[in-house]
Design an enzyme around this catalytic site. Structure first.
Site, short mmCIF file in Angstrom:
data_model
loop_
_atom_site.label_atom_id
_atom_site.label_comp_id
_atom_site.label_asym_id
_atom_site.label_seq_id
_atom_site.Cartn_x
_atom_site.Cartn_y
_atom_site.Cartn_z
N GLU A 1 -54.80 6.21 -16.16
CA GLU A 1 -55.91 5.05 -16.15
C GLU A 1 -57.39 5.70 -15.71
O GLU A 1 -58.35 5.07 -16.21
CB GLU A 1 -55.59 4.25 -14.70
CG GLU A 1 -56.25 2.92 -14.66
CD GLU A 1 -56.61 2.28 -13.51
OE1 GLU A 1 -57.22 0.88 -13.77
OE2 GLU A 1 -56.24 2.53 -12.43
N HIS B 1 -53.38 9.37 -13.25
CA HIS B 1 -54.44 9.85 -13.88
C HIS B 1 -55.04 9.24 -15.30
O HIS B 1 -55.98 9.39 -15.71
CB HIS B 1 -54.06 11.31 -14.08
CG HIS B 1 -54.32 12.25 -13.14
ND1 HIS B 1 -53.29 12.37 -12.00
CD2 HIS B 1 -55.50 12.90 -12.74
CE1 HIS B 1 -53.89 13.37 -10.95
NE2 HIS B 1 -55.18 13.54 -11.58
N LYS C 1 -47.35 6.35 -34.93
CA LYS C 1 -46.84 6.33 -36.18
C LYS C 1 -45.67 5.38 -36.25
O LYS C 1 -44.73 5.35 -35.15
CB LYS C 1 -46.29 7.52 -36.66
CG LYS C 1 -47.44 8.53 -37.26
CD LYS C 1 -47.02 9.52 -37.96
CE LYS C 1 -47.98 10.78 -38.09
NZ LYS C 1 -47.60 12.14 -38.57
N ASP D 1 -46.12 7.61 -23.30
CA ASP D 1 -46.64 8.19 -24.61
C ASP D 1 -46.63 6.90 -25.68
O ASP D 1 -45.38 6.41 -26.18
CB ASP D 1 -45.69 9.21 -24.77
CG ASP D 1 -45.99 10.42 -23.97
OD1 ASP D 1 -46.86 10.48 -23.64
OD2 ASP D 1 -44.72 11.01 -23.77
C1 LIG Z 1 -49.02 9.62 -21.52
S1 LIG Z 1 -48.22 10.44 -19.93
C2 LIG Z 1 -48.63 9.30 -18.49
C3 LIG Z 1 -48.38 9.98 -17.26
C4 LIG Z 1 -48.94 9.03 -16.07
N1 LIG Z 1 -47.77 7.79 -16.05
C5 LIG Z 1 -50.21 8.57 -16.01
O1 LIG Z 1 -50.52 7.32 -16.36
O2 LIG Z 1 -51.16 9.45 -15.95
C6 LIG Z 1 -46.49 9.80 -20.10
C7 LIG Z 1 -45.54 10.60 -19.34
O3 LIG Z 1 -44.32 10.34 -19.59
C8 LIG Z 1 -43.31 11.26 -19.66
N2 LIG Z 1 -42.14 10.88 -20.24
C9 LIG Z 1 -41.93 10.55 -21.72
N3 LIG Z 1 -40.64 10.14 -21.95
C10 LIG Z 1 -39.99 10.30 -21.05
C11 LIG Z 1 -38.72 9.97 -20.46
N4 LIG Z 1 -37.79 9.50 -21.43
N5 LIG Z 1 -38.42 10.27 -19.23
C12 LIG Z 1 -39.18 10.62 -18.16
N6 LIG Z 1 -40.55 10.84 -18.38
C13 LIG Z 1 -40.92 10.68 -19.75
C14 LIG Z 1 -44.29 12.30 -20.40
O4 LIG Z 1 -43.68 13.64 -20.28
C15 LIG Z 1 -45.46 12.06 -19.77
O5 LIG Z 1 -45.76 12.95 -18.65
#
Ligand SMILES: C[S@@+](CC[C@H](N)C(=O)[O-])C[C@H]1O[C@@H](n2cnc3c(N)ncnc32)[C@H](O)[C@@H]1O
Length: 218
Positions: free
Chosen positions: A199, A197, A126, A122
């Site tokens: 990518e 997904h 900001k 993520d």
């Molecule tokens: C933007 S998505 C990308 C998902 C996947 N890696 C992809 O490329 O399709 C980021 C994922 O990281 C998870 N996430 C965020 N912080 C995390 C944490 N501290 N521990 C485990 N998962 C986390 C979010 O819930 C989200 O599903």
């Protein structure tokens, strides 16, 4: 860009032995404690819909794979994807529903991992929210400790400043991870032939993707 709603399997879909809550995990996370063997262990942080681990665990049965995903319904969706891909038969992929950060801080032995994968974390755009980024000073030190000499860290993102900050932090804080090795974009041969997904989504919208791998040298 909005996310699509996520499909979760019916309650009767058996995820036992594949999906874990943090409280159900062994004290130390290792191939021995999780899979009862000594295959190299790879961990993905933030697995989202689980495409990477489902593909990779089937392609490489000689390694074990653990996904850690903080949003419960995504962890469940990923675990179901592994089961459909054959994880139960191969026995080399599991999913944790929880926060990766404390697990890396306290429950992974130094030098024990073959690879850490972080794909499209993520962005927290900001400036005042940047400290929430999953790749930060503390986590870089934790990944670097956890990876064995010769093991890998993969980091991909479509956020240029996240990419640049990460490369800079690794050079400063974890020079033993070596030099950044660019990873190539691969031709997709079918609709799900992407690392993750996100990518797939970035490439479909022609958003540039920044990919790097490190191989720990000491
Ligand atoms: C933007 S998505 C990308 C998902 C996947 N890696 C992809 O490329 O399709 C980021 C994922 O990281 C998870 N996430 C965020 N912080 C995390 C944490 N501290 N521990 C485990 N998962 C986390 C979010 O819930 C989200 O599903």
């Amino acid at each position: 860009m909005p996310r699509h709603t996520i499909r979760v399997p019916k309650p009767e879909f058996d995820l036992s032995g594949i999906l874990y809550e943090v409280e159900q995990l062994p004290a130390q996370l290792s191939s021995e404690s999780l899979f009862e063997n000594d295959k190299p262990l790879e961990i993905e942080i933030g697995s989202g819909k689980g495409l990477f681990l489902a593909t990779e665990s089937v392609a490489n049965p000689a390694h074990n794979y653990l996904g850690i995903e903080i949003i419960g319904k995504y962890a469940t969706h990923s675990a179901a994807r592994f089961v459909r891909a054959g994880a139960r038969e191969i026995g080399n992929a599991k999913m944790v529903s929880g926060n990766a950060e404390p697990l890396f801080e306290h429950r992974i032995a130094p030098g024990s991992l073959e690879a850490v994968h972080v794909y499209f974390p993520d962005p927290w755009w900001k400036k005042k929210h940047r400290k929430r980024r999953v790749v930060n000073e503390k986590s870089i030190r934790n990944y670097s400790n956890a990876i064995r000499v010769g093991g890998r860290l993969h980091f991909w993102t479509d956020v240029l400043d996240y990419f640049e900050d990460t490369v800079e932090m690794i050079a400063d804080l974890a020079p033993n991870l070596g030099v950044p090795i660019p990873e190539e974009e691969m031709e997709a041969e079918h609709d799900l032939d992407y690392r993750t997904h996100f990518e797939r989504r970035s490439r479909k919208y022609s958003i540039p993707v920044y990919r790097v791998c490190y191989q720990k040298r000491s």
